[in-house]
Design an enzyme around this catalytic site. Structure first.
Site, short mmCIF file in Angstrom:
data_model
loop_
_atom_site.label_atom_id
_atom_site.label_comp_id
_atom_site.label_asym_id
_atom_site.label_seq_id
_atom_site.Cartn_x
_atom_site.Cartn_y
_atom_site.Cartn_z
N GLU A 168 0.83 -1.21 0.00
CA GLU A 168 0.00 0.00 0.00
C GLU A 168 0.86 1.26 0.00
OE1 GLU A 168 0.79 1.61 2.95
OE2 GLU A 168 1.83 -0.25 3.48
N GLY A 309 6.12 -0.47 4.75
CA GLY A 309 4.92 -0.71 3.95
C GLY A 309 5.29 -1.08 2.54
N GLU A 310 4.38 -0.81 1.60
CA GLU A 310 4.56 -1.10 0.17
C GLU A 310 4.55 -2.59 -0.14
OE1 GLU A 310 8.15 0.69 -1.32
OE2 GLU A 310 7.73 2.66 -0.45
N GLY A 311 4.45 -3.46 0.88
CA GLY A 311 4.61 -4.89 0.68
C GLY A 311 6.05 -5.35 0.86
#
Length: 343
Positions: A168, A309-311
């Site tokens: 995300e 975040g971001e995976g």
């Protein structure tokens, strides 16, 4: 809304036996053994495989940033989307490293991307509303986001993907994730609120107060989708829909950090069986993530201080997933190797 079957346990004994008869002492591969067992159960096989693993990064903006809950301006959201497109973000690096396909989704960024921008154009609206003043989304918008996430995963599954990582991007989304989690779990904002993208102690206290007031404002809201509508984010809702669809398709879900786990908490409130398809890859350093993991009775594979975040946490842990599959398929048994087992 989503039909999710609990994986059958008929192979439990056979899976355990195969793991235990590998050329090693019992339990010597630690968490990899449990991971292998989970994957075999999900795939209902003794020979698991990871096919066309993908990272889906959903981006959206949050109206609650008007309350001063983030040290970064909202423009960073669309700028980071362009960084993803340009291949320069951490998730790009790790996806390339591990040969993971990467899809970037505009779920609700407050920016007009050119039509030719190589992203999935699934914008529901430009940013959520400020949930300190009014519900973040309408029920219709939330359901559209859930359905859009499901459609993305349905397409990936139809193309042969059986393993997905969600990531995300969205300035202000730790505020939304914290509020959502507190509402679903009953844990207080004082316990769960963290620094997000870098708030100091004064900023964290203010963020906690904003969340606490919102929880009081929406105290009467109890339906899971309405809770998501009231306090969630468009990217969070889209990830929740994607997770529910992935589980309904029997896919393996590699769960990232704080924001993605808040989406899972929302998905779990809608259909608890979604957890049967999840492997929790790491414990984020964000304040509330351990509380989320405890709430979901989850044991993460890693704890290495990540909170980007971001995976990224899930992408970094991905080789462990491959190792669990590899040892299950390729490691010799005592009998195959001609090695004496213990008495």
């Amino acid at each position: 809304m989503f039909k999710i079957e609990v994986p059958g346990r008929e192979l439990d004994d056979a899976i355990s036996t195969k793991i235990n008869l590998k050329t090693k002492p019992l339990g010597a591969l630690g968490a990899l053994e449990k991971t292998a067992h989970t994957i075999c159960t999900i795939q209902h096989t003794l020979t698991p495989e990871i096919r066309n693993a993908a990272v889906v990064v959903c981006a959206a903006d949050h109206g609650v940033v008007a309350e001063g809950v983030s040290p970064y301006p909202q423009d960073v959201t669309w700028q980071m989307v362009m960084n993803f497109v340009g291949g320069g973000a951490a998730i790009n690096v790790f996806a390339r490293q591990h040969n993971l396909s990467l899809m970037v989704v505009d779920a609700g960024v407050n920016y007009d991307f050119a039509p030719e921008t190589p992203i999935v154009h699934s914008k529901i609206r430009k940013s959520t509303r400020n949930f300190a003043k009014e519900p973040a989304m309408t029920s219709v918008e939330t359901r559209k986001a859930l359905e859009a996430g499901a459609e993305i995963i349905a397409k990936l599954h139809s193309e042969g993907c059986n393993t997905v990582i969600f990531g995300e991007m969205g300035i202000g989304n730790t505020t939304s994730a914290t509020a959502l989690f507190c509402k679903l779990s009953g844990i207080t904002p004082g316990e769960a609120t963290g620094a997000g993208t870098g708030l100091d102690s004064k900023g964290i206290a203010h963020k906690s107060q904003v969340i606490e007031k919102a929880l009081k404002k929406y105290e009467a809201v109890t339906d899971p989708v309405e809770i998501l509508s009231t306090l969630g984010g468009l990217e969070i809702a889209m990830i929740a829909g994607g997770m529910l669809k992935a589980a309904s398709c029997g896919m393996l879900i590699l769960v990232d950090g704080f924001i993605v786990t808040s989406a899972l908490a929302a998905a779990h409130a809608i259909n608890k069986n979604v957890l049967e398809y999840c492997i929790f890859t790491h414990q984020s350093d964000e304040q509330g993530h351990k509380l989320m993991l405890d709430f979901l009775k989850a044991e993460p594979l890693l704890k290495i201080g990540m909170r980007l975040g971001e995976g990224t946490g899930a992408a970094v842990a991905y080789p462990l997933i491959l190792s669990a599959v590899k040892f299950m398929n390729e490691m010799s048994s005592f009998e195959e190797a001609g090695v004496d087992n213990k008495d």
